[in-house]
Scaffold this motif. Structure first.
Motif, short mmCIF file in Angstrom:
data_model
loop_
_atom_site.label_atom_id
_atom_site.label_comp_id
_atom_site.label_asym_id
_atom_site.label_seq_id
_atom_site.Cartn_x
_atom_site.Cartn_y
_atom_site.Cartn_z
N TYR A 227 0.81 -1.22 0.00
CA TYR A 227 0.00 0.00 0.00
C TYR A 227 0.84 1.26 0.00
O TYR A 227 0.37 2.33 -0.43
CB TYR A 227 -0.99 -0.02 1.16
CG TYR A 227 -2.27 -0.75 0.79
CD1 TYR A 227 -3.23 -0.13 0.01
CD2 TYR A 227 -2.48 -2.07 1.16
CE1 TYR A 227 -4.39 -0.79 -0.38
CE2 TYR A 227 -3.63 -2.74 0.79
CZ TYR A 227 -4.58 -2.09 0.01
OH TYR A 227 -5.72 -2.75 -0.38
N SER A 228 2.06 1.18 0.45
CA SER A 228 2.97 2.33 0.31
C SER A 228 3.24 2.59 -1.16
O SER A 228 3.23 3.74 -1.62
CB SER A 228 4.29 2.05 1.04
OG SER A 228 4.08 1.91 2.42
N ASN A 229 3.46 1.52 -1.92
CA ASN A 229 3.67 1.65 -3.37
C ASN A 229 2.39 2.09 -4.08
O ASN A 229 2.45 2.89 -5.02
CB ASN A 229 4.15 0.31 -3.95
CG ASN A 229 5.61 0.05 -3.68
OD1 ASN A 229 6.49 0.53 -4.39
ND2 ASN A 229 5.89 -0.71 -2.65
N ILE A 230 1.24 1.55 -3.64
CA ILE A 230 -0.03 1.96 -4.24
C ILE A 230 -0.27 3.44 -4.02
O ILE A 230 -0.66 4.18 -4.93
CB ILE A 230 -1.20 1.13 -3.66
CG1 ILE A 230 -1.14 -0.32 -4.18
CG2 ILE A 230 -2.54 1.75 -4.03
CD1 ILE A 230 -2.17 -1.24 -3.56
N LEU A 231 -0.02 3.90 -2.78
CA LEU A 231 -0.22 5.32 -2.46
C LEU A 231 0.67 6.20 -3.32
O LEU A 231 0.21 7.23 -3.86
CB LEU A 231 0.07 5.55 -0.97
CG LEU A 231 -0.11 6.98 -0.46
CD1 LEU A 231 -1.56 7.45 -0.62
CD2 LEU A 231 0.33 7.09 1.00
N ALA A 232 1.94 5.81 -3.47
CA ALA A 232 2.86 6.59 -4.29
C ALA A 232 2.41 6.64 -5.74
O ALA A 232 2.49 7.68 -6.40
CB ALA A 232 4.26 5.99 -4.19
N THR A 233 1.90 5.50 -6.24
CA THR A 233 1.41 5.45 -7.63
C THR A 233 0.16 6.29 -7.82
O THR A 233 0.04 7.03 -8.80
CB THR A 233 1.12 3.98 -8.02
OG1 THR A 233 2.30 3.20 -7.87
CG2 THR A 233 0.62 3.90 -9.46
N VAL A 234 -0.76 6.19 -6.87
CA VAL A 234 -2.03 6.92 -6.97
C VAL A 234 -1.80 8.43 -6.94
O VAL A 234 -2.43 9.19 -7.68
CB VAL A 234 -2.99 6.49 -5.84
CG1 VAL A 234 -4.20 7.42 -5.78
CG2 VAL A 234 -3.45 5.06 -6.06
N LEU A 235 -0.90 8.86 -6.08
CA LEU A 235 -0.62 10.30 -5.96
C LEU A 235 0.00 10.87 -7.24
O LEU A 235 -0.08 12.09 -7.47
CB LEU A 235 0.30 10.57 -4.77
CG LEU A 235 -0.31 10.33 -3.39
CD1 LEU A 235 0.72 10.53 -2.30
CD2 LEU A 235 -1.52 11.26 -3.16
N ARG A 236 0.59 10.01 -8.05
CA ARG A 236 1.19 10.48 -9.32
C ARG A 236 0.19 10.50 -10.47
O ARG A 236 0.52 10.99 -11.56
CB ARG A 236 2.37 9.58 -9.69
CG ARG A 236 3.60 9.77 -8.80
CD ARG A 236 4.85 9.19 -9.48
NE ARG A 236 4.72 7.75 -9.68
CZ ARG A 236 5.17 6.84 -8.82
NH1 ARG A 236 5.75 7.23 -7.69
NH2 ARG A 236 5.03 5.55 -9.07
N LEU A 237 -1.01 9.96 -10.24
CA LEU A 237 -2.02 9.97 -11.30
C LEU A 237 -2.44 11.40 -11.61
O LEU A 237 -2.68 12.20 -10.70
CB LEU A 237 -3.24 9.14 -10.89
CG LEU A 237 -3.04 7.62 -10.75
CD1 LEU A 237 -4.29 6.96 -10.20
CD2 LEU A 237 -2.65 7.01 -12.09
N PRO A 238 -2.54 11.76 -12.89
CA PRO A 238 -2.83 13.15 -13.26
C PRO A 238 -4.26 13.59 -12.96
O PRO A 238 -4.52 14.75 -12.64
CB PRO A 238 -2.55 13.18 -14.76
CG PRO A 238 -2.76 11.76 -15.21
CD PRO A 238 -2.33 10.91 -14.06
N SER A 239 -5.21 12.65 -13.05
CA SER A 239 -6.62 13.00 -12.90
C SER A 239 -7.11 12.73 -11.47
O SER A 239 -6.83 11.68 -10.90
CB SER A 239 -7.46 12.19 -13.90
OG SER A 239 -8.83 12.30 -13.60
#
Length: 321
Positions: A227-239
């Motif tokens: 979930y640390s990786n998921i959070l980092a990925t989600v925060l980089r989403l443009p929309s």
């Protein structure tokens, strides 16, 4: 001298005459047996129905026959088995007042409680990895996760849990129980059971502590990293819409994890089982009754696919009538 030691050993074995244990349950409210029976029976039926609905619609609707929902249906099946293992005897205590449980039945209940509990924790870790692949590796998700891999992972969770706790229960079954035979719990909790033995239980206690720590902490570490990786990925989403959608797919899983780990860490991640049995009962009640009741609601409340599949299934049933 050897003869004397043999006599002492034989004397201890002869004293191990306990054929049944007494489950203390909740003595402070035992006079409310009929009311408590009704409350727990309704909670049990609601949990079984809720989890069975998830299983049925997963296999009734082809749109839900994906790794995510296959894992969720396996999780729901384990929840049904887990709560049945514990609450069946508790209902009997509330209704009839019979608190005695045979030695072999007690060991069997303790084994299945730990077995299904471990399977649930391992499945939660696998479900976390599934969400990681879906969100962080969407292009590779279909090639990595499929139904065959899902079934293999579920099978691995069962086998690992069986191997772990079969060995432990064999060791516990060889302990001597000379008395007393009152278990300060509402089911055959293994920690309470070991505490009643008149054998030297230090190695068994260490074995039990190490196993439960591994079963609880390994999925926790996996989930934290995932979930640390998921959070980092989600925060980089443009929309913002994409971020909200990604978070919504994980929120149910995180809520269930919080409920499970909150009670289990409190119960098991302490080497000594003594002097905390009363507080364990309340935490165990949350873990064994409340959490399986809430899980189907949490997983389906905000899931539009499940809502649509449920509506379609009910429509087909009405048409058949």
């Amino acid at each position: 001298m050897r003869v004397r030691e043999t006599e002492i050993t034989m004397g201890v074995k002869n004293e191990s005459t306990i054929q049944e244990f007494i489950l203390e349950a909740f003595p402070a409210v035992q006079h409310l047996g009929n009311l408590l029976f009704l409350v727990h029976l309704l909670a049990y039926l609601a949990s079984i129905v809720g989890n069975m609905v998830i299983i049925i619609i997963t296999w009734a609707d082809h749109r839900l026959q994906t790794p995510m929902y296959v894992l969720l249906s396996a999780f729901s099946f384990c929840e049904c088995c887990f709560i049945t293992t514990v609450i069946s005897k508790l209902l009997s205590i509330f209704l009839s007042g019979r608190q005695a449980i045979a030695f072999t039945v007690c060991l069997t209940q303790a084994f299945f409680f730990l077995f299904f509990g471990a399977v649930i924790f391992f499945l939660m870790a696998v479900m976390s990895l599934d969400r990681y692949l879906a969100i962080c590796k969407p292009l590779h998700y279909a090639s990595i996760m499929n139904l065959r891999v899902s079934f293999l992972l579920i099978f691995f969770c069962y086998v690992l849990s069986f191997i772990f706790f079969t060995g432990l229960m064999l060791r516990v079954s060889q302990l001597l129980f000379c008395g007393p035979n009152i278990i300060s719990h509402f089911f055959c909790d293994l920690g309470s059971l070991i505490h009643l033995s008149c054998s030297d239980t230090r190695s068994v206690e260490i074995h039990f502590f190490c196993l439960t720590s591994f079963v609880i902490l390994l999925p926790l570490v996996i989930t934290f990293v995932v979930y640390s990786n998921i959070l980092a990925t989600v925060l980089r989403l443009p929309s913002a819409k994409e971020r909200q959608k990604a978070f919504s797919t994980c929120s149910s899983h995180l809520i269930v994890l919080s409920l499970m780990y909150g009670s289990c860490v409190f119960i098991y991640l302490k080497p000594k089982q003594v002097n905390r049995l009363d507080s364990n009962r309340e935490a165990a009640l949350v873990n064994t009754v409340v959490t399986p009741l809430l899980n189907p609601v949490i997983y389906t409340l905000r899931n539009k696919q499940v809502h649509q599949a449920l509506r379609d299934t009910l429509s087909r049933v009405r048409l058949q009538k």
